[in-house]
Design a protein around this motif. Structure first.
Motif, PDB file in Angstrom:
ATOM      1  N   ARG A  40     -35.195 -10.184  62.041  1.00 55.74           N
ATOM      2  CA  ARG A  40     -35.195 -11.450  62.783  1.00 55.74           C
ATOM      3  C   ARG A  40     -33.964 -11.535  63.677  1.00 55.74           C
ATOM      4  O   ARG A  40     -34.054 -11.960  64.832  1.00 55.74           O
ATOM      5  CB  ARG A  40     -35.229 -12.633  61.814  1.00 55.74           C
ATOM      6  CG  ARG A  40     -36.558 -12.816  61.107  1.00 55.74           C
ATOM      7  CD  ARG A  40     -36.678 -14.224  60.533  1.00 55.74           C
ATOM      8  NE  ARG A  40     -35.637 -14.510  59.543  1.00 55.74           N
ATOM      9  CZ  ARG A  40     -35.737 -14.242  58.257  1.00 55.74           C
ATOM     10  NH1 ARG A  40     -36.816 -13.622  57.792  1.00 55.74           N
ATOM     11  NH2 ARG A  40     -34.767 -14.547  57.421  1.00 55.74           N
ATOM     12  N   ALA A  41     -32.825 -11.147  63.138  1.00 56.09           N
ATOM     13  CA  ALA A  41     -31.592 -11.183  63.930  1.00 56.09           C
ATOM     14  C   ALA A  41     -31.699 -10.250  65.135  1.00 56.09           C
ATOM     15  O   ALA A  41     -31.289 -10.592  66.244  1.00 56.09           O
ATOM     16  CB  ALA A  41     -30.395 -10.794  63.067  1.00 56.09           C
ATOM     17  N   ALA A  42     -32.279  -9.072  64.919  1.00 55.37           N
ATOM     18  CA  ALA A  42     -32.417  -8.114  66.014  1.00 55.37           C
ATOM     19  C   ALA A  42     -33.345  -8.634  67.098  1.00 55.37           C
ATOM     20  O   ALA A  42     -33.127  -8.397  68.292  1.00 55.37           O
ATOM     21  CB  ALA A  42     -32.936  -6.778  65.479  1.00 55.37           C
ATOM     22  N   GLY A  43     -34.391  -9.357  66.700  1.00 51.65           N
ATOM     23  CA  GLY A  43     -35.308  -9.923  67.680  1.00 51.65           C
ATOM     24  C   GLY A  43     -34.673 -11.012  68.512  1.00 51.65           C
ATOM     25  O   GLY A  43     -34.932 -11.130  69.717  1.00 51.65           O
ATOM     26  N   LEU A  44     -33.809 -11.794  67.891  1.00 52.55           N
ATOM     27  CA  LEU A  44     -33.161 -12.891  68.608  1.00 52.55           C
ATOM     28  C   LEU A  44     -32.021 -12.399  69.498  1.00 52.55           C
ATOM     29  O   LEU A  44     -31.771 -12.976  70.562  1.00 52.55           O
ATOM     30  CB  LEU A  44     -32.619 -13.920  67.605  1.00 52.55           C
ATOM     31  CG  LEU A  44     -33.673 -14.762  66.882  1.00 52.55           C
ATOM     32  CD1 LEU A  44     -33.035 -15.563  65.762  1.00 52.55           C
ATOM     33  CD2 LEU A  44     -34.362 -15.704  67.864  1.00 52.55           C
ATOM     34  N   TYR A  45     -31.359 -11.331  69.071  1.00 52.55           N
ATOM     35  CA  TYR A  45     -30.175 -10.858  69.784  1.00 52.55           C
ATOM     36  C   TYR A  45     -30.309  -9.371  70.066  1.00 52.55           C
ATOM     37  O   TYR A  45     -29.740  -8.521  69.377  1.00 52.55           O
ATOM     38  CB  TYR A  45     -28.914 -11.165  68.975  1.00 52.55           C
ATOM     39  CG  TYR A  45     -28.854 -12.623  68.592  1.00 52.55           C
ATOM     40  CD1 TYR A  45     -28.705 -13.599  69.574  1.00 52.55           C
ATOM     41  CD2 TYR A  45     -29.003 -13.020  67.271  1.00 52.55           C
ATOM     42  CE1 TYR A  45     -28.687 -14.936  69.237  1.00 52.55           C
ATOM     43  CE2 TYR A  45     -28.980 -14.352  66.931  1.00 52.55           C
ATOM     44  CZ  TYR A  45     -28.820 -15.318  67.915  1.00 52.55           C
ATOM     45  OH  TYR A  45     -28.808 -16.634  67.583  1.00 52.55           O
ATOM     46  N   PRO A  46     -31.075  -9.015  71.078  1.00 53.34           N
ATOM     47  CA  PRO A  46     -31.380  -7.604  71.334  1.00 53.34           C
ATOM     48  C   PRO A  46     -30.152  -6.751  71.641  1.00 53.34           C
ATOM     49  O   PRO A  46     -30.195  -5.538  71.459  1.00 53.34           O
ATOM     50  CB  PRO A  46     -32.334  -7.660  72.528  1.00 53.34           C
ATOM     51  CG  PRO A  46     -32.131  -9.005  73.152  1.00 53.34           C
ATOM     52  CD  PRO A  46     -31.759  -9.918  72.034  1.00 53.34           C
ATOM     53  N   GLU A  47     -29.051  -7.357  72.094  1.00 50.67           N
ATOM     54  CA  GLU A  47     -27.866  -6.548  72.388  1.00 50.67           C
ATOM     55  C   GLU A  47     -27.267  -5.941  71.119  1.00 50.67           C
ATOM     56  O   GLU A  47     -26.503  -4.970  71.186  1.00 50.67           O
ATOM     57  CB  GLU A  47     -26.800  -7.367  73.128  1.00 50.67           C
ATOM     58  CG  GLU A  47     -26.203  -8.515  72.329  1.00 50.67           C
ATOM     59  CD  GLU A  47     -26.969  -9.815  72.500  1.00 50.67           C
ATOM     60  OE1 GLU A  47     -26.321 -10.883  72.469  1.00 50.67           O
ATOM     61  OE2 GLU A  47     -28.200  -9.770  72.657  1.00 50.67           O
ATOM     62  N   ASP A  48     -27.591  -6.511  69.952  1.00 59.61           N
ATOM     63  CA  ASP A  48     -27.124  -5.967  68.680  1.00 59.61           C
ATOM     64  C   ASP A  48     -28.250  -5.293  67.903  1.00 59.61           C
ATOM     65  O   ASP A  48     -28.088  -4.958  66.734  1.00 59.61           O
ATOM     66  CB  ASP A  48     -26.526  -7.084  67.809  1.00 59.61           C
ATOM     67  CG  ASP A  48     -25.153  -7.509  68.287  1.00 59.61           C
ATOM     68  OD1 ASP A  48     -24.508  -6.715  68.978  1.00 59.61           O
ATOM     69  OD2 ASP A  48     -24.739  -8.639  67.980  1.00 59.61           O
ATOM     70  N   ALA A  49     -29.396  -5.084  68.547  1.00 59.90           N
ATOM     71  CA  ALA A  49     -30.581  -4.608  67.834  1.00 59.90           C
ATOM     72  C   ALA A  49     -30.375  -3.238  67.200  1.00 59.90           C
ATOM     73  O   ALA A  49     -30.849  -2.979  66.091  1.00 59.90           O
ATOM     74  CB  ALA A  49     -31.781  -4.580  68.769  1.00 59.90           C
ATOM     75  N   GLU A  50     -29.680  -2.356  67.899  1.00 62.89           N
ATOM     76  CA  GLU A  50     -29.535  -0.999  67.374  1.00 62.89           C
ATOM     77  C   GLU A  50     -28.847  -1.001  66.009  1.00 62.89           C
ATOM     78  O   GLU A  50     -29.360  -0.414  65.042  1.00 62.89           O
ATOM     79  CB  GLU A  50     -28.756  -0.134  68.361  1.00 62.89           C
ATOM     80  CG  GLU A  50     -28.677   1.323  67.950  1.00 62.89           C
ATOM     81  CD  GLU A  50     -28.065   2.187  69.040  1.00 62.89           C
ATOM     82  OE1 GLU A  50     -27.833   3.384  68.771  1.00 62.89           O
ATOM     83  OE2 GLU A  50     -27.814   1.687  70.152  1.00 62.89           O
ATOM     84  N   ALA A  51     -27.700  -1.665  65.911  1.00 59.43           N
ATOM     85  CA  ALA A  51     -26.968  -1.701  64.643  1.00 59.43           C
ATOM     86  C   ALA A  51     -27.760  -2.441  63.570  1.00 59.43           C
ATOM     87  O   ALA A  51     -27.824  -2.000  62.413  1.00 59.43           O
ATOM     88  CB  ALA A  51     -25.605  -2.366  64.845  1.00 59.43           C
ATOM     89  N   LEU A  52     -28.378  -3.555  63.936  1.00 63.21           N
ATOM     90  CA  LEU A  52     -29.081  -4.368  62.953  1.00 63.21           C
ATOM     91  C   LEU A  52     -30.355  -3.689  62.450  1.00 63.21           C
ATOM     92  O   LEU A  52     -30.661  -3.737  61.252  1.00 63.21           O
ATOM     93  CB  LEU A  52     -29.407  -5.739  63.549  1.00 63.21           C
ATOM     94  CG  LEU A  52     -28.186  -6.619  63.832  1.00 63.21           C
ATOM     95  CD1 LEU A  52     -28.566  -7.816  64.695  1.00 63.21           C
ATOM     96  CD2 LEU A  52     -27.533  -7.086  62.535  1.00 63.21           C
ATOM     97  N   LEU A  53     -31.093  -3.047  63.341  1.00 64.18           N
ATOM     98  CA  LEU A  53     -32.325  -2.380  62.913  1.00 64.18           C
ATOM     99  C   LEU A  53     -32.034  -1.118  62.098  1.00 64.18           C
ATOM    100  O   LEU A  53     -32.814  -0.765  61.200  1.00 64.18           O
ATOM    101  CB  LEU A  53     -33.210  -2.059  64.114  1.00 64.18           C
ATOM    102  CG  LEU A  53     -33.878  -3.260  64.785  1.00 64.18           C
ATOM    103  CD1 LEU A  53     -34.719  -2.824  65.974  1.00 64.18           C
ATOM    104  CD2 LEU A  53     -34.738  -4.047  63.795  1.00 64.18           C
ATOM    105  N   LEU A  54     -30.944  -0.439  62.389  1.00 59.49           N
ATOM    106  CA  LEU A  54     -30.563   0.691  61.553  1.00 59.49           C
ATOM    107  C   LEU A  54     -30.248   0.231  60.134  1.00 59.49           C
ATOM    108  O   LEU A  54     -30.618   0.884  59.152  1.00 59.49           O
ATOM    109  CB  LEU A  54     -29.364   1.434  62.148  1.00 59.49           C
ATOM    110  CG  LEU A  54     -29.652   2.322  63.361  1.00 59.49           C
ATOM    111  CD1 LEU A  54     -28.367   2.941  63.880  1.00 59.49           C
ATOM    112  CD2 LEU A  54     -30.652   3.416  63.008  1.00 59.49           C
TER     113      LEU A  54
END
Length: 375
Positions: free
Chosen positions: A60-74
Motif C-alpha cells: 500500500r505504501a509503495a502504491g501511494l508513494y512510487p518514488e519509494d516503491a523499489e525499497a518498499l516492494l523489495l
C-alpha cells in the motif's frame, strides 16, 4: 520553527504510511546512543511475525508513494518469501521489473527474483536470469552475492566458484582497500573453494586478512566439520557449536540484504533546531561534536561484533515531527529516535558505512573519511 521545504512536505506526508508499514515489525532493542535501529530485514523478524500482513502494508505504501516503491516492494517481497508465498514474491519482483528503466538497481531485483524462483521449482528460468546477471557484470556486489549463493545452495559449486571469481576480478582488481560490501564475495569464494578442495590463491589470502573471528576461515569452511554433528562426544559437539555461531555471523550479510542496520545522524543546523525546540533532548545530544563521535563509535562497535550491512540515515526536524505525530507521541520521547531511523532506512534513505578512506566523510565535513572520523 522554519517552514518545511517542498521535499520535506512530501516526506512529512509519507511518514504516517511508512510508520504504519513498520509498526508491527519487531526491531532489535536499541542499545548505546538513541537513534540506532535495525531496519527490519529478516534478521529482525520474529518467528510469529505476520509477514503477509506486513507485505500488504508495504505494498500500500509503495502504491501511494512510487518514488519509494523499489525499497518498499523489495521489503514486501522478502516478507512474502518468509511467509512461504514465493509466487506472490515473484509477482512483486515482476511489478518492479516492469519499469526496470526507473529502478536504481534492476540487476539486484533480477538476482532476487532468480533466487526466489529456484526455491519453488522454476530452475530453468532462474538459471536464465542468473546467466543474464553475470553477463550484465554489475558494479554492485549484492547481485553477484545473491546469484552465486543461489548456485551454491543448489550444489552448483563449480558455477558458484566461477561467479564469485568473476565478481571479485571485476570489482576488486587493482583496489587497495576492498569495500565492506565486497567482503561476502571474498568469503563466499573462499567457502566454495574449500568445499571444492582447491588450493589457496591471492584472493583467498585477502579473505583471510578480512576475517576477524577467532575461528579461521579454513576451519569455518571445512566440509568435513559437519561430520562432528553426529558425534556423541560432548567436547566435539561443543566445538562445532562454536564454529556454527561464527558461521552464522558470516551469513548475516545475506540474511539482512538489502536492509541496513541504521544509525541516525543530525546535521549541525538540524540538531541545533531540534534541541532548541525540544530541550529534553539536550541530554541525549549534549553537542554536535559528541553526536558525531558517538555515531562513529557506535558503528565501529557494531562492526566489531560482527554486525554487517551498516548504514547512516540523516534526519530533519520537520520529518521527525511528522513521524512523532503519526505515532501519537511527543518528539521528546527518546524511544522514538530509533523507530524514526528504522523508518528512514525502510524508505531506502541509508548511506552505507564505512566509506572508503579517500571518500568524503559521512559527517558532511567534506574531508576524506580517513582524515576525519575514519582516523
Amino acid at each position: 520553527m522554519r517552514p518545511d521545504t517542498p521535499a520535506e512536505n512530501a516526506a512529512n506526508a509519507k511518514a504516517a504510511v511508512n510508520a504504519e508499514a513498520a509498526a508491527n515489525v519487531e526491531t532489535p532493542e536499541p542499545t548505546g546512543p538513541a537513534g540506532r535501529a535495525g531496519a527490519p530485514g529478516p534478521t529482525g523478524w520474529t518467528e510469529n511475525a505476520d509477514h503477509t500482513a506486513e507485505a500488504a502494508r508495504l505494498e500500500r505504501a509503495a502504491g501511494l508513494y512510487p518514488e519509494d516503491a523499489e525499497a518498499l516492494l523489495l521489503r514486501a517481497a522478502a516478507h512474502l518469501e518468509l511467509a512461504g508465498d514465493r509466487p506472490a514474491a515473484t509477482t512483486l519482483y515482476d511489478r518492479l521489473l516492469a519499469t526496470a528503466d526507473a529502478l536504481e538497481n534492476a540487476t539486484l531485483v533480477r538476482a532476487l527474483k532468480a533466487s526466489n524462483l529456484w526455491e519453488y521449482g522454476h530452475e530453468a528460468e532462474a538459471r536464465a536470469i542468473i546467466d543474464g546477471v553475470r553477463t550484465a557484470a554489475p558494479r554492485d556486489p549484492a547481485p553477484w552475492v545473491i546469484v552465486a549463493e543461489s548456485l551454491e545452495s543448489h550444489d552448483e559449486l563449480e558455477a558458484a566458484h566461477e561467479t564469485f571469481t568473476e565478481a571479485v576480478t571485476l570489482l576488486l582488481t587493482g583496489v587497495e582497500e576492498p569495500p565492506y560490501a565486497t567482503r561476502p564475495l571474498l568469503l563466499g569464494r573462499h567457502r566454495v573453494r574449500r568445499m571444492l578442495g582447491v588450493s589457496h590463491d591471492s584472493w583467498d589470502a585477502l579473505a583471510d586478512t578480512l576475517h576477524s573471528s577467532s575461528v579461521s576461515l579454513d576451519e569455518l569452511h571445512d566440509p568435513k566439520r559437519v561430520w562432528s554433528l553426529g558425534s556423541e562426544n560432548p567436547a566435539e559437539l561443543q566445538a562445532e557449536l562454536v564454529r556454527l555461531r561464527a558461521e552464522l555471523g558470516a551469513y548475516r550479510e545475506a540474511l539482512s540484504r538489502p536492509f541496513p542496520v541504521a544509525v541516525l545522524h543530525w546535521p549541525a543546523p538540524e540538531l541545533e533546531e531540534l534541541v532548541a525546540a525540544y530541550a529534553d533532548l539536550a541530554t541525549e545530544y549534549p553537542s554536535h561534536e559528541t553526536h558525531l563521535a558517538t555515531i562513529e563509535r557506535s558503528l565501529r562497535e557494531l562492526a566489531a561484533s560482527g554486525t554487517p550491512n551498516l548504514g547512516i540515515v540523516t534526519g530533519t526536524v520537520p520529518s521527525y515531527e511528522a513521524f512523532a505525530a503519526s505515532e501519537g507521541t511527543s518528539p521528546t520521547d527518546t524511544a522514538l529516535l530509533p523507530q524514526y531511523a528504522t523508518t528512514l532506512a525502510a524508505r531506502g534513505r541509508a548511506v552505507a558505512w564505512p566509506p572508503q578512506q579517500t571518500a568524503t566523510c559521512w559527517c558532511g565535513s567534506q574531508q576524506p573519511y580517513g582524515e576525519c572520523h575514519g582516523r
